[in-house]
Design a protein around this motif. Structure first.
Motif, PDB file in Angstrom:
ATOM      1  N   GLY A 141      -0.637  -1.922   1.968  1.00 16.52           N
ATOM      2  CA  GLY A 141      -0.921  -3.514   1.856  1.00 16.52           C
ATOM      3  C   GLY A 141      -1.950  -3.375   0.787  1.00 16.52           C
ATOM      4  O   GLY A 141      -2.020  -3.320  -0.891  1.00 16.52           O
ATOM      5  N   VAL A 175      -1.442  -8.336   5.389  1.00 17.34           N
ATOM      6  CA  VAL A 175      -1.954  -9.755   6.217  1.00 17.34           C
ATOM      7  C   VAL A 175      -1.825  -9.524   7.254  1.00 17.34           C
ATOM      8  O   VAL A 175      -1.799  -9.484   8.798  1.00 17.34           O
ATOM      9  CB  VAL A 175      -1.284 -10.868   5.737  1.00 17.34           C
ATOM     10  CG1 VAL A 175      -1.740 -12.089   6.422  1.00 17.34           C
ATOM     11  CG2 VAL A 175      -2.253 -12.038   4.043  1.00 17.34           C
ATOM     12  N   ILE A 176       0.019  -8.555   7.504  1.00 15.63           N
ATOM     13  CA  ILE A 176       0.710  -8.137   8.975  1.00 15.63           C
ATOM     14  C   ILE A 176      -0.586  -7.462   9.234  1.00 15.63           C
ATOM     15  O   ILE A 176      -0.615  -7.513  10.915  1.00 15.63           O
ATOM     16  CB  ILE A 176       2.000  -7.619   8.351  1.00 15.63           C
ATOM     17  CG1 ILE A 176       3.190  -8.622   8.003  1.00 15.63           C
ATOM     18  CG2 ILE A 176       2.122  -7.185  10.053  1.00 15.63           C
ATOM     19  CD1 ILE A 176       4.346  -8.162   7.550  1.00 15.63           C
ATOM     20  N   TRP A 223       1.150  -9.349   1.688  1.00 14.10           N
ATOM     21  CA  TRP A 223       1.332  -9.089   2.642  1.00 14.10           C
ATOM     22  C   TRP A 223       1.478  -8.269   3.898  1.00 14.10           C
ATOM     23  O   TRP A 223       1.527  -9.062   5.319  1.00 14.10           O
ATOM     24  CB  TRP A 223       3.301  -9.584   2.550  1.00 14.10           C
ATOM     25  CG  TRP A 223       4.238  -9.274   1.864  1.00 14.10           C
ATOM     26  CD1 TRP A 223       4.645  -8.758   0.914  1.00 14.10           C
ATOM     27  CD2 TRP A 223       4.413  -7.942   2.707  1.00 14.10           C
ATOM     28  NE1 TRP A 223       5.008  -7.761   0.255  1.00 14.10           N
ATOM     29  CE2 TRP A 223       5.208  -7.321   1.699  1.00 14.10           C
ATOM     30  CE3 TRP A 223       5.016  -7.548   4.673  1.00 14.10           C
ATOM     31  CZ2 TRP A 223       6.386  -6.611   2.147  1.00 14.10           C
ATOM     32  CZ3 TRP A 223       6.141  -7.424   4.639  1.00 14.10           C
ATOM     33  CH2 TRP A 223       6.443  -6.053   3.585  1.00 14.10           C
TER      34      TRP A 223
END
Length: 54
Positions: free
Chosen positions: A18, A29-30, A26
């Motif tokens: 990421g 974020v995951i 995203w």
């Protein structure tokens, strides 16, 4: 324990991908969500194991 380490490893990989690929924010974020979930899951499992063996 292996499940927690696997989730942490997956979180680190998602985080790096990421960060390196700016369009895939995203994934960062995951990775952060997986990291926090693994820490909470590991804390609950360790806390449960400590209290039962008196």
């Amino acid at each position: 324990m292996a499940l927690i380490l696997g989730i942490l490893l997956l979180a680190v990989v998602f985080g790096f991908v990421g960060v390196l690929v700016k369009g895939l924010l995203w994934l960062l974020v995951i990775g952060v969500v997986l990291f926090v979930a693994a820490l909470l899951f590991g804390g609950v499992r360790l806390g449960r194991g400590r209290g039962g063996g008196r």
